[in-house]
Structures are given as C-alpha cells and as structure tokens.
Write a protein that holds these residues in place. Structure first.
Motif, PDB file in Angstrom:
ATOM      1  N   PRO A 146       0.814  -1.218   0.000  1.00 42.38           N
ATOM      2  CA  PRO A 146       0.000   0.000   0.000  1.00 42.38           C
ATOM      3  C   PRO A 146       0.849   1.269   0.000  1.00 42.38           C
ATOM      4  O   PRO A 146       0.474   2.266  -0.622  1.00 42.38           O
ATOM      5  N   THR A 147       1.987   1.236   0.686  1.00 41.10           N
ATOM      6  CA  THR A 147       2.817   2.439   0.755  1.00 41.10           C
ATOM      7  C   THR A 147       3.254   2.882  -0.631  1.00 41.10           C
ATOM      8  O   THR A 147       3.136   4.048  -0.993  1.00 41.10           O
ATOM      9  N   LEU A 148       3.742   1.946  -1.421  1.00 32.61           N
ATOM     10  CA  LEU A 148       4.268   2.324  -2.725  1.00 32.61           C
ATOM     11  C   LEU A 148       3.152   2.571  -3.730  1.00 32.61           C
ATOM     12  O   LEU A 148       3.221   3.487  -4.546  1.00 32.61           O
TER      13      LEU A 148
ATOM     14  N   MET B  25      -5.933   5.678   2.772  1.00 33.66           N
ATOM     15  CA  MET B  25      -5.409   4.347   3.068  1.00 33.66           C
ATOM     16  C   MET B  25      -4.997   4.258   4.523  1.00 33.66           C
ATOM     17  O   MET B  25      -5.260   3.257   5.198  1.00 33.66           O
ATOM     18  N   GLY B  26      -4.357   5.313   5.036  1.00 28.10           N
ATOM     19  CA  GLY B  26      -3.883   5.312   6.411  1.00 28.10           C
ATOM     20  C   GLY B  26      -5.029   5.177   7.399  1.00 28.10           C
ATOM     21  O   GLY B  26      -4.982   4.341   8.307  1.00 28.10           O
ATOM     22  N   ILE B  27      -6.079   5.957   7.210  1.00 28.51           N
ATOM     23  CA  ILE B  27      -7.197   5.934   8.161  1.00 28.51           C
ATOM     24  C   ILE B  27      -7.901   4.581   8.121  1.00 28.51           C
ATOM     25  O   ILE B  27      -8.184   3.979   9.164  1.00 28.51           O
ATOM     26  N   ALA B  28      -8.148   4.070   6.914  1.00 30.24           N
ATOM     27  CA  ALA B  28      -8.830   2.780   6.806  1.00 30.24           C
ATOM     28  C   ALA B  28      -8.006   1.682   7.472  1.00 30.24           C
ATOM     29  O   ALA B  28      -8.541   0.833   8.188  1.00 30.24           O
ATOM     30  N   THR B  29      -6.692   1.732   7.269  1.00 25.80           N
ATOM     31  CA  THR B  29      -5.820   0.734   7.902  1.00 25.80           C
ATOM     32  C   THR B  29      -5.864   0.860   9.418  1.00 25.80           C
ATOM     33  O   THR B  29      -5.905  -0.139  10.129  1.00 25.80           O
TER      34      THR B  29
ATOM     35  N   PRO C 234     -10.275  -3.271   0.412  1.00 26.51           N
ATOM     36  CA  PRO C 234      -9.855  -4.670   0.233  1.00 26.51           C
ATOM     37  C   PRO C 234      -8.341  -4.842   0.302  1.00 26.51           C
ATOM     38  O   PRO C 234      -7.856  -5.905   0.686  1.00 26.51           O
ATOM     39  N   LEU C 235      -7.594  -3.803  -0.041  1.00 29.55           N
ATOM     40  CA  LEU C 235      -6.130  -3.891   0.006  1.00 29.55           C
ATOM     41  C   LEU C 235      -5.600  -4.077   1.423  1.00 29.55           C
ATOM     42  O   LEU C 235      -4.481  -4.537   1.618  1.00 29.55           O
ATOM     43  N   ILE C 236      -6.413  -3.710   2.410  1.00 28.22           N
ATOM     44  CA  ILE C 236      -5.921  -3.744   3.788  1.00 28.22           C
ATOM     45  C   ILE C 236      -5.640  -5.172   4.243  1.00 28.22           C
ATOM     46  O   ILE C 236      -4.742  -5.404   5.048  1.00 28.22           O
TER      47      ILE C 236
ATOM     48  N   THR D 210      -0.552   6.452   9.014  1.00 26.20           N
ATOM     49  CA  THR D 210      -1.327   7.483   8.323  1.00 26.20           C
ATOM     50  C   THR D 210      -0.476   8.718   8.040  1.00 26.20           C
ATOM     51  O   THR D 210      -0.456   9.230   6.918  1.00 26.20           O
ATOM     52  N   VAL D 211       0.240   9.179   9.086  1.00 24.91           N
ATOM     53  CA  VAL D 211       1.061  10.383   8.918  1.00 24.91           C
ATOM     54  C   VAL D 211       2.125  10.142   7.841  1.00 24.91           C
ATOM     55  O   VAL D 211       2.328  10.962   6.946  1.00 24.91           O
TER      56      VAL D 211
END
Lengths: 271, 233
Positions: free
Chosen positions: B27-29, B41-45, B103-105, B139-140
């Motif tokens: 997810p990062t890349l 992405m950060g919040i959902a994770t 779904p990526l999480i 997230t940050v």
C-alpha cells in the motif's frame, strides 16, 4: 556431510524456538491435541461467519438504498436544469441487443430535453483493468453529451475498481472533460467512428495514444482504464442513435408505476 | 502510565511501521500518488488495525499457537469486510472515495505483524494503544509521502476528492524553474521517494544518537571529576 545436516537441524530447532517463543511459555508436554486445533479454528471461523452474516443483514438494505439515492443524485449532476425532478421521471427502454435501460428524463415544458442513463463495461471489447466500470451519461435530445451551464460535463463514473491514483483518475474532471459535447455519427460501432463538434471538427472515438486522430486524452499510466471508459461512453451514445431506442428515450409517456407498468412499457417499445 | 504513552508513541518515530519496520510496502508504494490517497489508506488501515489488535488480544488465551496465524487472518479479513460494509451503509460518500483501498488492507502485513508481535502477548488496553499509535504513524507517513510525491510530480496537494468536489492547492503550474516531474507519481517515483525518506530518517537518527552519546560522555566526564567536590557537601 554431517556438518550440513547438523546446521539444518539447528535451523529447524531455531525456527521451532521462535514459534514457541510467541505463545504462553508452554513446555513440550502441554502441546495441544490435534482435535483441539480443529475445534478452535472452526469456532473462530463460525464466529466470523456469524459476524459477517449479521453485518450483511444489518447493512444490506441500507447499502442498496444508499446506492439508489446516489444514482438519483448523480442523475441531476449530468443533466441540465429541468422543469421536473428527473429522479422521479424514468422510463424502461428495451435495447436491440437484449436487456433494458432505465433512463431518467429531464423535461422542458413537457418535452424531453435530455435523458440520463448508465451503462457498464461488461459487453466492452476493451475491458477495464479490474472489475466493471459503470458510467452515467447525460444526453441531449440531439444525441450529444450534456454540457451544463456550470461547465460540468454530463459524464459521471458510478462504479469502478481501477487502481487508486492511476486508473481511478477516470473519475476526475479532466478526463471526463474529454467527452464534453461528444457525439456519435452513424448507428453501429466501428473503429472509424467519429465525433464532430458543433463547428464541424471531427475526431475519432479512440484514445489519442492509439490513433493520432482520436479525441480522448488518455491518463498517463492508465491507458487501459481510459480506453474502457471511452468505449462505454461511445456505446452509450450509439444506443441513442438507434431509431427505436431514441424514440423510446424521448417519449413523453409518464413514468410507468409498478412492475406491471414497467413490463408494459417495454412491450410498447418492441411494437 | 508512561508505558501506555510509549506504546502509543512508538509508532510515530521509533518503530514507525513504514520507515523503520519497513512493513506494508504494497500500500505504501502503490497508493501514495497523492496526499489524499495516503490519508485515506492510512485511516482505513488504522481502523482495521485497532479492531484486529483488540480482538486478537481478547482471544489470545484460547488460540493454540499452531493455528494462530489462520485464526488471526480470519479475524482481520472479517474486520476488513465489516468495515467495508458499514462504511458503505453509513457513509456512502466516504466509501466511494476510500472503497478501493479497503480490500487492500487484508494484505497489509502491518496488521498481521502487530497481531503476531504485540496483540497476542499484551493486554487489551495496550494492544488498543499499540494499534492506534501504529495506525496513526502509518497514516502520517503515508500522507507526508503522498504529499511529497504529489508536489514534485503534479505541483499540487490534494486534501480531499469526491467526484466534482476537490479540495486542492496548486503550488506551481509547471512553467519556469519549477517543473513538474511526472516520474514521482509513477511507480519508480514511489521507490525514489521512500528511499529519500528512509535516508533522511536514518541521518537524523544517527545524528541524534551521536549527540546523545556525546551528552552521555560529558555527564560521565563530569561525574568522574565531580565526586571529590560533591562528597564533602
């Protein structure tokens, strides 16, 4: 030889060591019997299944309602200002290839000025990168994509599963702006299909990367998504050029009520 | 109390999941092409991480260690699906902009990593704080990384996007000296940016360590010479 075997053995025991290290400090004697592993894992899965079923039951109706409301809201975004509420004024239209289309009508003094309907990429030649792309188009009675007074284009992506940051940019204003005033000549889809603007400049219904005469600027890094979206919009407009479909779309007949009414309107179209 | 604070804060710097543990690279890349995507992405994770940490910690006593990984995966996948469903039912607009990330999480190894390394050995409260801290740190990091790539690649910072509603700042137009460098938004740019970030972080860390060491040496030096003065007093 024996040394290699020795190291392998060591590695295995080290792995075992790290595994043991995680759980409660249990000596070998308290190793769980196999049936217990099965029972616990089955139990976890059962609880998870029940939680998911419960979640589904609690949310399913609201999800469908939210999707429907979103569609009604989007319909207004792809149509010009109307005298009526387009969300409450729809017609079922039979398509030549089978299936039906639900079109929302925007009236100016009783006459249908523009219609909005959605089409997905399931029957596309160019598939999207993943899943299905569903596009809502607003079409004027002359068969052009609506341009609203606020400058927005009558194309919205209702649903897609493209990569965030790449293919997902088909949702953006810039890409959708490609279809402003787009128009389709002729009745069937061919590779040579053109879209001509009101000044008479014509260009092909393809992304410019595939053919310099195309009018669609593909998103860099997302040509596949751009191609698929272009084809959906193109197909949606081609439906409008089918004589029967166009007549049905622009008919002023009021919304049929109930399921029986819907069936009747479809039969009328086939006449 | 100070332990609770440490468990919460470690995710931001000392054990930052992306920069130090180098977990969750997919997810990062892939997702940090804009600041908003990173934030989403950060919040959902984070939501899934907090939930799975708490549940894994609750059931840690009854899961035999041989089947713990499948059990954790079931818990995580259930959580991801529940978050996905309730978000779509309750906040449809937000779901439309975050829906793709959710779904990526499941495949994000930060979540399984924290379940295995922390929640399965610690109390519910500590696991909650660990999940919250790690999630916020993630997230940050993703937000900053996304903003960095977006500024260089597109000259903008996007804080929020939903169909026609866009909260975005245009920093430069791409003309003149400041030229857009598209490669930063494309996949290679993800590696460049992450590399730069990790390098900068390491430089700061090394310098800090050296300064700490020097300060420590000074104190030692002082205490070595001081006793003769202090003892009489």
């Amino acid at each position: 030889m024996s040394e290699i075997v020795q190291t392998n053995g060591d590695e295995v025991s080290q792995d075992g060591g790290t595994l043991n290290h995680v759980g409660p400090k249990a000596p070998e004697a308290v190793v769980q019997p196999r049936w217990k592993l099965i029972v616990v894992l089955t139990g976890v899965c059962l609880v998870a299944g029940v939680a998911l079923a419960g979640g589904h039951m609690l949310t399913h109706d609201r999800i469908l309602k939210a999707r429907h409301e979103f569609k009604l809201l989007s319909v207004k975004k792809v149509l010009p200002t109307c005298d009526n509420d387009p969300g409450g004024d729809h017609v079922e239209v039979a398509l030549p290839g089978g299936g039906t289309l639900t079109a929302f009508r925007c009236r100016h003094g009783g006459k249908v000025a523009a219609v909005a309907y959605s089409l997905d990429s399931k029957k596309n030649k160019h598939s999207p990168y993943g899943g299905v792309i569903e596009v809502l188009v607003g079409v004027t009675r002359k068969g052009r994509i609506v341009t609203r007074k606020d400058g927005r284009v009558g194309v919205l992506i209702l649903q897609h599963s493209e990569t965030p940051g790449l293919g997902a940019r088909i949702e953006g204003k810039k890409f959708r702006g490609n279809f402003m005033d787009a128009h389709h000549l002729g009745r069937n889809l061919t590779a040579q299909d053109m879209s001509c603007d009101q000044a008479g400049h014509c260009a092909k219904w393809v992304v410019r990367k595939d053919d310099p005469k195309g009018f669609v600027d593909a998103i860099s890094g997302a040509t596949i998504s751009s191609r698929a979206t272009t084809e959906v919009v193109h197909r949606a407009l081609a439906y409008f050029n089918d004589q029967k479909v166009r007549q049905a779309l622009l008919s002023t007949r009021p919304t049929a009520s109930g399921a029986g009414g819907d069936a009747r309107s479809v039969r009328e179209v086939g006449r | 109390m100070s332990r609770a604070r440490d468990e919460f804060l470690k995710g931001f710097w000392k054990e930052n999941p992306t920069m130090v543990l180098v977990l969750g690279m997919c997810p990062t890349l892939a997702v940090t092409t804009s600041a908003f995507n990173g934030l989403g992405m950060g919040i959902a994770t984070m939501v899934v991480l907090v939930g799975s940490n708490v549940v894994v910690s609750l059931i840690r006593g009854i899961i035999p260690k041989k089947v713990r990984i499948p059990a954790y995966v079931v818990v995580i996948a259930t959580f991801v699906t529940l978050v996905d469903m309730s978000l779509e039912a309750g906040m449809y607009n937000l779901h439309r902009s975050l829906g793709l990330f959710i779904p990526l999480i499941v495949v994000n190894c930060i979540i399984l990593g924290r379940a295995e390394a922390f929640a399965s050995k610690n109390s519910v409260g500590m696991s909650f704080l660990d999940g919250l801290g790690m999630g916020l740190g993630f997230t940050v990091t993703l937000f900053v990384l996304g903003a960095f790539r977006e500024i260089l690649g597109n000259g903008t910072v996007t804080a929020f996007v939903y169909q026609d509603t866009i909260v975005q700042w245009h920093l430069y137009s791409g003309a003149g000296v400041l030229h857009k460098t598209l490669v930063f938004i494309l996949p290679p740019g993800a590696f460049f940016s992450l590399g730069i970030f990790v390098a900068v972080m390491n430089v700061i860390k090394t310098r800090r360590k050296r300064l700490d060491q020097e300060a420590l040496d000074k104190v030692n030096e002082a205490s070595r010479t001081a006793p003769s003065l202090q003892q009489p007093a």
